[in-house]
Design an enzyme around this catalytic site. Structure first.
Site, mmCIF file in Angstrom:
data_model
loop_
_atom_site.group_PDB
_atom_site.id
_atom_site.type_symbol
_atom_site.label_atom_id
_atom_site.label_comp_id
_atom_site.label_asym_id
_atom_site.label_seq_id
_atom_site.Cartn_x
_atom_site.Cartn_y
_atom_site.Cartn_z
ATOM 1 N N LYS A 1 0.837 -1.206 0.000
ATOM 2 C CA LYS A 1 0.000 0.000 0.000
ATOM 3 C C LYS A 1 0.869 1.252 0.000
ATOM 4 C CE LYS A 1 -3.821 -2.421 2.139
ATOM 5 N NZ LYS A 1 -4.437 -2.906 3.382
ATOM 6 N N GLN B 1 -4.641 -1.340 9.592
ATOM 7 C CA GLN B 1 -4.504 -2.678 9.009
ATOM 8 C C GLN B 1 -5.081 -3.727 9.962
ATOM 9 O OE1 GLN B 1 -3.191 -3.428 5.837
ATOM 10 N NE2 GLN B 1 -3.994 -5.460 6.289
ATOM 11 N N ASP C 1 -11.001 3.090 4.237
ATOM 12 C CA ASP C 1 -11.393 1.674 4.181
ATOM 13 C C ASP C 1 -12.915 1.536 4.252
ATOM 14 O OD1 ASP C 1 -9.696 -0.391 3.726
ATOM 15 O OD2 ASP C 1 -9.258 -0.830 5.826
#
Ligand code: NDP
Length: 299
Positions: A56, A100, A123
């Site tokens: 990422k 994460q 997200d």
């Protein structure tokens, strides 16, 4: 493979999307004096998570954006994780925050995610983002289902009136996928582990999205001829003789389904590459909204 059955090349589509995002960054910089910024928080030492965070970060920099990586030890407390997220919420250089997952077992994921400023929630996992999606208010949409929607729209154009089935109802994939398809005017069936006669329901669908986590569960004779099949699943088969690692397969029996479908995503190379591309897309959009600019066009 039946005539007309096509492979939906998510890798190529994602590369195009990433290139368009990179092209849009200089105009944002010219308007605001800074690049869009994405902060990724990794707690603990899970090797797979470390690899994801690394990719990422690289993709963010490759798109011309600022990447901020924060690592906390596996022993970090809930208060320490939430304090870092609060600090990122107030950091003007940060447009997107990604925590994460999974977090180490002693931490409360839902509580931590809920701390993230919904306007920076690239997200799309905060309760506010889920609520906005359900209400049809502009917000951040989870990356994987958004990527699936883009692939479907690229293939079909307008999705209005299509019968769609989503197999799986996770917070990360299935539920937001259902909302996105409903928002695109599909007639949506949500299937899960308690669904009765799943093959018959799948057989009715023009669009099949499989997000289950069970290798090759959806069979070719479940697919309506001419349907579009989006396979989100990533499953590793046990290694057979001569292999060091087993093959990666989706939730759909690819060879069988490809013989019947109009188009199908492969695994790997289908939905997977769309996830990071859509994370960058969300960061670009979040940056524009936070700066009071109109959404960038074409995303
Ligand atoms: P979850 O395990 O969170 O959810 C799985 C869903 O499948 C649940 O809703 C479950 O139903 C349903 N399910 C389980 N068994 C059956 C069955 N026999 N029949 C019908 N439904 C069933 O998984 P995720 O949504 O997180 O992920 C799904 C797959 O997608 C995984 O393979 C994962 O690796 C992959 N994935 C890929 C990504 C990518 O970038 N390509 C990103 C995210 C995930 P119930 O709710 O009733 O338990």
């Amino acid at each position: 493979m039946a005539e007309g059955a096509r492979i939906i090349d998510g890798k190529a589509f994602a590369a195009g999307l990433r290139a368009r995002i990179a092209d849009a960054v200089p105009a944002f910089e010219a308007a605001t004096g800074r690049a869009p910024g994405l902060a990724v928080v990794l707690v603990g030492n899970d090797p797979a998570s470390a690899v994801y965070v690394g990719s990422k970060g690289k993709a963010t920099v490759a798109a011309g954006m600022a990447s901020f990586e924060h690592r906390l030890p596996a022993t970090a407390t809930q208060a320490e994780v939430e304090a870092l997220l609060r600090q990122l919420n107030t950091d003007a250089a940060v447009d997107g925050i990604l925590l994460q997952l999974p977090l180490p077992g002693h931490l409360d994921e839902q509580a931590a995610v809920a701390v993230i400023d919904p306007d920076k929630d690239v997200d799309g996992l905060t309760p506010v983002s889920a609520g906005r999606l359900a209400l049809g208010i502009a917000g951040m949409v989870p990356c994987t289902p958004y990527g699936c929607l883009l692939l479907l729209q690229d293939r079909l154009g307008d999705l209005s009136g299509k019968d769609a089935i989503v197999v799986g109802r996770s917070i990360l994939v299935g539920k937001p996928m259902g909302q996105l398809l409903l928002g695109a005017n599909c007639t949506v069936t949500m299937a899960h582990s308690r669904t009765k006669d799943l093959p018959a329901l799948v057989r009715r669908a023009d669009i099949v999205v499989a997000a289950v986590g069970r290798a090759e569960m959806v069979k070719g004779d479940w697919i309506k001829p001419g349907a579009i099949v989006i396979d989100v699943g990533i499953n590793r088969l046990p290694a057979v003789q001569g292999e060091t690692k087993g093959r990666l397969v989706g939730d759909v029996d690819y060879a069988e389904a490809a013989a019947v479908a109009d188009a199908i995503t492969p695994v790997p190379g289908g939905v997977g590459p769309m996830t990071i591309a859509c994370l960058l897309r969300n960061t670009l959009v979040a940056a524009h909204r936070r700066a009071g600019l109109a959404d960038p066009e074409g995303f």
